[in-house]
Motif scaffolding. Structure first.
Motif, PDB file in Angstrom:
ATOM      1  N   HIS A   1      -0.989  53.131 -62.213  1.00 18.98           N
ATOM      2  CA  HIS A   1      -0.723  51.808 -61.651  1.00 18.98           C
ATOM      3  C   HIS A   1      -2.016  51.166 -61.140  1.00 18.98           C
ATOM      4  O   HIS A   1      -2.238  49.963 -61.346  1.00 18.98           O
ATOM      5  CB  HIS A   1       0.289  51.915 -60.509  1.00 18.98           C
ATOM      6  N   LEU A   2      -2.856  51.941 -60.479  1.00 17.46           N
ATOM      7  CA  LEU A   2      -4.133  51.412 -60.000  1.00 17.46           C
ATOM      8  C   LEU A   2      -5.010  50.967 -61.163  1.00 17.46           C
ATOM      9  O   LEU A   2      -5.656  49.909 -61.112  1.00 17.46           O
ATOM     10  CB  LEU A   2      -4.860  52.466 -59.160  1.00 17.46           C
ATOM     11  N   TYR A   3      -5.026  51.755 -62.223  1.00 22.52           N
ATOM     12  CA  TYR A   3      -5.805  51.397 -63.410  1.00 22.52           C
ATOM     13  C   TYR A   3      -5.282  50.086 -64.001  1.00 22.52           C
ATOM     14  O   TYR A   3      -6.053  49.183 -64.341  1.00 22.52           O
ATOM     15  CB  TYR A   3      -5.715  52.520 -64.446  1.00 22.52           C
ATOM     16  N   ASN A   4      -3.972  49.973 -64.121  1.00 23.83           N
ATOM     17  CA  ASN A   4      -3.358  48.793 -64.712  1.00 23.83           C
ATOM     18  C   ASN A   4      -3.616  47.541 -63.876  1.00 23.83           C
ATOM     19  O   ASN A   4      -3.772  46.442 -64.406  1.00 23.83           O
ATOM     20  CB  ASN A   4      -1.847  49.021 -64.848  1.00 23.83           C
ATOM     21  N   PHE A   5      -3.686  47.700 -62.566  1.00 24.07           N
ATOM     22  CA  PHE A   5      -3.848  46.561 -61.658  1.00 24.07           C
ATOM     23  C   PHE A   5      -5.312  46.181 -61.460  1.00 24.07           C
ATOM     24  O   PHE A   5      -5.642  45.002 -61.343  1.00 24.07           O
ATOM     25  CB  PHE A   5      -3.219  46.909 -60.307  1.00 24.07           C
TER      26      PHE A   5
ATOM     27  N   GLU B   1      12.532  46.867 -61.062  1.00 16.88           N
ATOM     28  CA  GLU B   1      11.445  47.257 -61.977  1.00 16.88           C
ATOM     29  C   GLU B   1      10.223  46.377 -61.791  1.00 16.88           C
ATOM     30  O   GLU B   1       9.117  46.748 -62.188  1.00 16.88           O
ATOM     31  CB  GLU B   1      11.941  47.174 -63.422  1.00 16.88           C
ATOM     32  N   GLY B   2      10.408  45.203 -61.207  1.00 17.22           N
ATOM     33  CA  GLY B   2       9.289  44.305 -60.991  1.00 17.22           C
ATOM     34  C   GLY B   2       8.987  43.455 -62.206  1.00 17.22           C
ATOM     35  O   GLY B   2       9.849  43.213 -63.054  1.00 17.22           O
ATOM     36  N   TRP B   3       7.758  42.989 -62.280  1.00 18.42           N
ATOM     37  CA  TRP B   3       7.325  42.103 -63.355  1.00 18.42           C
ATOM     38  C   TRP B   3       6.649  42.885 -64.465  1.00 18.42           C
ATOM     39  O   TRP B   3       5.964  43.878 -64.214  1.00 18.42           O
ATOM     40  CB  TRP B   3       6.345  41.060 -62.823  1.00 18.42           C
ATOM     41  N   HIS B   4       6.818  42.434 -65.701  1.00 15.90           N
ATOM     42  CA  HIS B   4       6.053  42.968 -66.815  1.00 15.90           C
ATOM     43  C   HIS B   4       4.713  42.251 -66.832  1.00 15.90           C
ATOM     44  O   HIS B   4       4.648  41.028 -66.811  1.00 15.90           O
ATOM     45  CB  HIS B   4       6.793  42.746 -68.126  1.00 15.90           C
ATOM     46  N   THR B   5       3.636  43.012 -66.858  1.00 16.91           N
ATOM     47  CA  THR B   5       2.305  42.446 -66.672  1.00 16.91           C
ATOM     48  C   THR B   5       1.561  42.315 -67.992  1.00 16.91           C
ATOM     49  O   THR B   5       2.138  42.428 -69.069  1.00 16.91           O
ATOM     50  CB  THR B   5       1.506  43.304 -65.679  1.00 16.91           C
TER      51      THR B   5
ATOM     52  N   ARG C   1     -13.317  39.615 -58.471  1.00 23.10           N
ATOM     53  CA  ARG C   1     -12.112  39.221 -59.214  1.00 23.10           C
ATOM     54  C   ARG C   1     -11.031  40.280 -59.100  1.00 23.10           C
ATOM     55  O   ARG C   1      -9.836  39.959 -59.070  1.00 23.10           O
ATOM     56  CB  ARG C   1     -12.434  38.996 -60.690  1.00 23.10           C
ATOM     57  N   ARG C   2     -11.437  41.557 -59.037  1.00 18.17           N
ATOM     58  CA  ARG C   2     -10.466  42.642 -59.063  1.00 18.17           C
ATOM     59  C   ARG C   2     -10.070  43.105 -57.657  1.00 18.17           C
ATOM     60  O   ARG C   2      -8.882  43.230 -57.356  1.00 18.17           O
ATOM     61  CB  ARG C   2     -11.044  43.828 -59.844  1.00 18.17           C
ATOM     62  N   ALA C   3     -11.046  43.369 -56.803  1.00 21.75           N
ATOM     63  CA  ALA C   3     -10.753  43.885 -55.458  1.00 21.75           C
ATOM     64  C   ALA C   3     -10.461  42.771 -54.474  1.00 21.75           C
ATOM     65  O   ALA C   3     -10.110  43.038 -53.319  1.00 21.75           O
ATOM     66  CB  ALA C   3     -11.921  44.722 -54.948  1.00 21.75           C
ATOM     67  N   ALA C   4     -10.603  41.536 -54.920  1.00 24.81           N
ATOM     68  CA  ALA C   4     -10.301  40.375 -54.098  1.00 24.81           C
ATOM     69  C   ALA C   4      -9.634  39.344 -55.003  1.00 24.81           C
ATOM     70  O   ALA C   4      -9.246  39.653 -56.134  1.00 24.81           O
ATOM     71  CB  ALA C   4     -11.580  39.821 -53.462  1.00 24.81           C
ATOM     72  N   PHE C   5      -9.505  38.125 -54.517  1.00 19.98           N
ATOM     73  CA  PHE C   5      -8.921  37.051 -55.322  1.00 19.98           C
ATOM     74  C   PHE C   5     -10.006  36.087 -55.782  1.00 19.98           C
ATOM     75  O   PHE C   5      -9.823  34.875 -55.811  1.00 19.98           O
ATOM     76  CB  PHE C   5      -7.853  36.307 -54.520  1.00 19.98           C
TER      77      PHE C   5
END
Length: 475
Positions: A252-256, A361-365, A14-18
């Motif tokens: 950013h990596l943690y958040n994603f 700024e991109g998207w708010h997640t 789910r995380r490292a792939a779709f």
């Protein structure tokens, strides 16, 4: 109950792939967690997507002027590429190094930018930042093409520091000053876009980066405490060795990949959720010489990532919703057929206009992905496909339910559906509501044609009900 190895592998995919089908998850669980991580981290070990099909079904593939064509091709790649982490990292960088078609107005240039993230997003961060800084699309989007030594434009220099590398600050301190922004902008003078050929009558030509030494401010500059006759490449070198950059990329990596964080503007005053994991990622960043693959390996093999508390700790972004559903139900996998365009537009309706972020700024997640409109779109989309019991992925889930026994109690049926759809985070209250609904029609059998038809109908209905839960929105 789901086997723990399967549950952990489902979390990784789910995380490292779709996401992945249950069959794929079980195959990778048998392969082993560490081996799967290495496979994901080394996309060259996997076959590339069959681009012949793309060319056959999209004649404009090699010169895709329309943004819709580029988005459609990218969504197809997300669904089908065996190199799943490579595509996930392309999305990761697109959400940080934000440039949009609304200004660039060239589908082909946006496609090139995403291809850059795909090809180099798991490599060296310094190399990626240099490629970004010489990207004609980014130079145009952030006005460096309008920055000259006699008429400075600070836009790219400011965003490079604030949004692309250092971040405003960490540990309640600022990472740079206004003087640093000015020095950075002066160092990037002369970095420009070569004049393109007129688009008529033969169409657009590819944009090219051009360095004009006559337009470069070659005077002495002081940047982040270092003084010299810096140019843009020197700025990138200085930026990459800053502790603030390691922190910014790690958060950013943690958040994603791990769990939703507070919004980026709050990071200067708000400490990371998991200071220990962030410190591990920062160390991997420096120890490897800024290699993203090493940082990702440290992340995916960490106890924090593998812990149960990290599972379902993120709201799916719209691309993950759409692509994950397609991979689960087996639609638009392998073949290219009508309907892909409509699928590729769905993330936009859920608040994520791919290749066209709202601002730099991109998207708010996180929870900001969800509002009354986007939630309805998410539920309707997921319910539409999970209810189509003739789709191969849905059919496979129903077959697995039937294989659990000749008859299933409502409780066994609901638990089986939760397991196969992957909603292991459902609360007991949600589960009891689903069981109460299933109890109205009694136990399920599949010994006769009529019973199989009813079993299939009720399975599709239960999958749809799971898609309407709040828990389904997390990954």
């Amino acid at each position: 109950m789901t086997d723990q190895n399967v549950a952990l592998m489902a979390h990784l995919m789910r995380r490292a792939a779709f996401g992945a089908s249950r069959e794929e998850i079980e195959a990778k669980a048998a392969q082993g967690y560490d081996a799967t991580v290495e496979e994901l981290l080394n996309p060259e070990s996997q076959p590339a997507i069959d681009e012949d099909l793309m060319i056959r079904y999209h004649p404009a593939y090699n010169h895709s002027a329309a943004i819709e064509t580029n988005v459609q091709q990218w969504v197809y790649r997300m669904i089908n590429s065996p190199r799943q982490l490579q595509e996930k990292m392309a999305l990761f960088w697109h959400m940080i190094f934000c440039a949009g078609h609304s200004k660039i107005d060239s589908g082909e240039e946006m496609g090139r930018m995403i291809a850059m993230f795909r090809e180099h997003g798991m490599g060296n961060f310094r190399d990626l930042l240099m490629r970004l800084s010489t990207s004609p699309a980014m130079m145009y989007y952030l006005d460096n093409s309008e920055s000259h030594k006699v008429a400075l434009n600070e836009n790219y220099g400011r965003e490079l520091l604030e949004l692309f590398s250092l971040g405003v600050g960490k540990d309640e301190a600022f990472n740079y000053t206004e003087d640093d922004v000015k020095a950075c902008a002066r160092a990037f003078t002369g970095w420009n876009v070569a004049p393109a050929y007129p688009p008529f009558p033969y169409g657009r030509s590819p944009w090219e980066f051009r360095y004009d030494p006559a337009d470069h401010d070659d005077s002495e500059k002081t940047f982040l405490g270092e003084t010299g006759r810096w140019n843009g490449e020197d700025i990138v070198d200085i930026v990459c060795k800053q502790p603030g950059t390691a922190r910014f990329i790690s958060r950013h990596l943690y958040n994603f990949f791990v769990a939703d964080e507070v919004p980026v503007p709050s990071w200067r005053m708000t400490p990371p959720k998991d200071k220990e994991l962030i410190a591990t990622l920062e160390k991997a960043y420096f120890d490897s010489g800024y290699e993203m693959k090493a940082v990702l390996r440290a992340l995916f093999t960490s106890d924090a990532f593998k812990s149960e508390s990290a599972r379902f700790a993120r709201v799916k972004n719209p691309a993950e919703v759409v692509v994950g559903l397609m991979r689960m139900v087996g639609e638009h996998r392998g073949e290219i057929k009508p309907g892909l365009f409509e699928i590729s537009q769905e993330p936009k309706y859920m608040g994520m206009d791919l290749m066209n972020p709202p601002t730099v700024e991109g998207w708010h997640t996180g929870h900001e992905w969800i509002d009354s409109g986007t939630l309805v779109e998410r539920i309707n989309f997921a319910s539409k496909y999970l209810g189509q019991t003739d789709l191969p992925g849905v059919r496979a889930m129903i077959d697995r339910l039937m294989a659990r026994g000749q008859r299933l109690t409502p409780e066994e049926f609901v638990d089986g559906c939760i397991d196969l759809v992957g909603c292991q985070n459902v609360t007991e209250g949600t589960r009891q509501s689903l069981v109460a609904h299933a109890q109205r029609a009694g136990e399920l059998r599949h010994g006769t044609d009529a019973e199989r038809a009813e079993f299939t109908r009720r399975s599709g209905e239960m999958f749809q009900m799971l898609a309407s839960t709040g828990e389904f929105q997390f990954c």
